[in-house]
Motif scaffolding. Structure first.
Motif, short mmCIF file in Angstrom:
data_model
loop_
_atom_site.label_atom_id
_atom_site.label_comp_id
_atom_site.label_asym_id
_atom_site.label_seq_id
_atom_site.Cartn_x
_atom_site.Cartn_y
_atom_site.Cartn_z
N ARG A 135 43.34 35.08 39.44
CA ARG A 135 43.80 36.38 39.93
C ARG A 135 43.10 36.74 41.24
NH1 ARG A 135 42.42 39.57 35.70
NH2 ARG A 135 44.26 38.80 34.65
N HIS A 136 41.80 36.56 41.27
CA HIS A 136 41.01 36.90 42.46
C HIS A 136 41.45 36.06 43.66
CE1 HIS A 136 37.49 37.22 45.11
NE2 HIS A 136 37.34 38.40 44.55
N ARG A 137 41.62 34.76 43.44
CA ARG A 137 42.02 33.87 44.54
C ARG A 137 43.42 34.23 45.06
NH1 ARG A 137 42.86 27.35 44.18
NH2 ARG A 137 43.36 27.04 46.39
N ALA A 138 44.36 34.48 44.17
CA ALA A 138 45.72 34.84 44.59
C ALA A 138 45.73 36.14 45.38
CB ALA A 138 46.64 34.94 43.38
N LEU A 139 45.01 37.13 44.91
CA LEU A 139 44.95 38.41 45.62
C LEU A 139 44.24 38.26 46.96
CD1 LEU A 139 44.21 40.78 42.61
CD2 LEU A 139 46.38 40.55 43.85
N ALA A 140 43.21 37.43 47.00
CA ALA A 140 42.50 37.20 48.27
C ALA A 140 43.39 36.50 49.29
CB ALA A 140 41.24 36.37 48.01
N LEU A 141 44.34 35.71 48.82
CA LEU A 141 45.25 35.01 49.73
C LEU A 141 46.46 35.86 50.12
CD1 LEU A 141 45.14 31.42 48.20
CD2 LEU A 141 44.31 32.13 50.46
N GLY A 142 46.51 37.10 49.64
CA GLY A 142 47.57 38.00 50.09
C GLY A 142 48.58 38.43 49.06
N ALA A 143 48.47 37.98 47.81
CA ALA A 143 49.39 38.46 46.78
C ALA A 143 49.17 39.96 46.60
CB ALA A 143 49.15 37.73 45.47
N HIS A 144 50.23 40.66 46.23
CA HIS A 144 50.15 42.11 46.05
C HIS A 144 50.09 42.51 44.58
CE1 HIS A 144 51.72 41.54 50.09
NE2 HIS A 144 51.07 42.65 50.35
N ASP A 145 50.49 41.59 43.72
CA ASP A 145 50.46 41.88 42.29
C ASP A 145 50.42 40.56 41.54
OD1 ASP A 145 50.47 43.38 39.92
OD2 ASP A 145 52.06 44.70 40.64
N PHE A 146 50.18 40.65 40.23
CA PHE A 146 49.90 39.48 39.43
C PHE A 146 50.50 39.70 38.04
CE2 PHE A 146 47.16 36.57 37.09
CZ PHE A 146 46.84 35.58 38.01
N LEU A 147 51.38 38.82 37.60
CA LEU A 147 51.96 38.91 36.26
C LEU A 147 51.68 37.62 35.50
CD1 LEU A 147 55.46 40.45 36.99
CD2 LEU A 147 53.62 41.52 35.68
N THR A 148 51.27 37.76 34.25
CA THR A 148 51.01 36.58 33.44
C THR A 148 52.19 36.28 32.52
OG1 THR A 148 49.81 37.92 31.83
CG2 THR A 148 48.50 36.80 33.49
N LYS A 149 52.38 34.99 32.29
CA LYS A 149 53.42 34.51 31.39
C LYS A 149 52.84 34.43 29.99
CE LYS A 149 55.23 31.61 35.10
NZ LYS A 149 55.40 30.25 35.57
N PRO A 150 53.58 34.70 28.96
CA PRO A 150 54.99 35.12 28.98
C PRO A 150 55.13 36.55 29.51
CG PRO A 150 54.14 35.19 26.74
CD PRO A 150 53.05 34.62 27.60
N PHE A 151 56.25 36.80 30.18
CA PHE A 151 56.47 38.07 30.85
C PHE A 151 56.79 39.18 29.87
CE2 PHE A 151 58.31 34.96 33.98
CZ PHE A 151 57.21 34.96 34.80
N ASP A 152 56.29 40.35 30.17
CA ASP A 152 56.75 41.57 29.52
C ASP A 152 57.85 42.11 30.43
OD1 ASP A 152 56.80 44.59 29.49
OD2 ASP A 152 55.55 44.22 27.72
N ILE A 153 59.07 42.19 29.94
CA ILE A 153 60.22 42.55 30.76
C ILE A 153 60.04 43.91 31.43
CG2 ILE A 153 62.68 43.11 30.67
CD1 ILE A 153 62.90 40.86 28.54
N THR A 154 59.53 44.88 30.70
CA THR A 154 59.32 46.20 31.28
C THR A 154 58.33 46.13 32.44
OG1 THR A 154 59.74 47.21 29.13
CG2 THR A 154 58.59 48.57 30.76
N GLU A 155 57.31 45.33 32.28
CA GLU A 155 56.30 45.19 33.33
C GLU A 155 56.89 44.52 34.57
OE1 GLU A 155 51.64 43.83 33.62
OE2 GLU A 155 52.78 43.35 31.83
N VAL A 156 57.72 43.50 34.38
CA VAL A 156 58.38 42.83 35.51
C VAL A 156 59.22 43.83 36.28
CG1 VAL A 156 60.12 41.11 36.16
CG2 VAL A 156 58.40 40.54 34.43
N ILE A 157 60.04 44.57 35.57
CA ILE A 157 60.93 45.54 36.23
C ILE A 157 60.12 46.60 36.97
CG2 ILE A 157 62.62 47.37 35.79
CD1 ILE A 157 63.62 45.56 33.43
#
Length: 157
Positions: free
Chosen positions: A98-120
């Protein structure tokens, strides 16, 4: 504004076709009409140039070109004042990932399996933010580059 957001270009890059299909189904059911997908991460940068997405949903762990590599190539290519939100999708819930992805410019982070409400929720929030950012840029001129955000995490050594 809702109609405009529903026609936003959403680019999905994930090497697993099941994940792509799930995201497409969820977003289509929500009313989004402009979805572009690829299960070939090596084509990601070319697709980003062609599609010019409003939102990028990016798998982190992929063979060949992984999400980290795409993020690291994407950030320096953005022009001043651009805002391309990126949601990282991964089964790796580790703090370091999570830290590495955000440091490289990601704006948000979702873990699989997805929660549909969270994705939306994340998709709507980031598309609304992008629309507001674009409108503000129109009104006030060019804003600082995204990498100049004071809250952005720095890569760990």
């Amino acid at each position: 504004m809702t109609e405009t957001l529903l026609s936003s270009r959403i680019l999905i890059i994930d090497d697993e076709i099941r994940n792509v299909e799930l995201l497409e189904d969820v977003l289509t059911a929500e009313g989004f009409t402009n979805l572009i997908s690829s299960t070939e991460p090596d084509r990601a940068m070319a697709l980003i140039d062609i599609v010019v997405p409003d939102l990028l949903l990016l798998d982190l762990r992929m063979p060949g070109t992984d999400g980290y590599s795409i993020l690291s190539r994407l950030q320096p290519r953005q022009r001043a004042g651009e805002y391309l939100p990126v949601v990282v999708l991964t089964a790796d819930a580790a703090r370091d990932a999570r830290h590495r992805a955000l440091a490289l410019g990601a704006h948000d982070f979702l873990t699989k399996p997805f929660d549909i409400t969270e994705v939306i929720l994340r998709v709507w929030n980031l598309l609304e933010t992008r629309a507001l950012y674009k409108r503000l840029r129109e009104l006030t001129g060019q804003l600082p580059k995204a990498e100049q955000r004071p809250w952005q995490l720095k890569p760990e050594a």
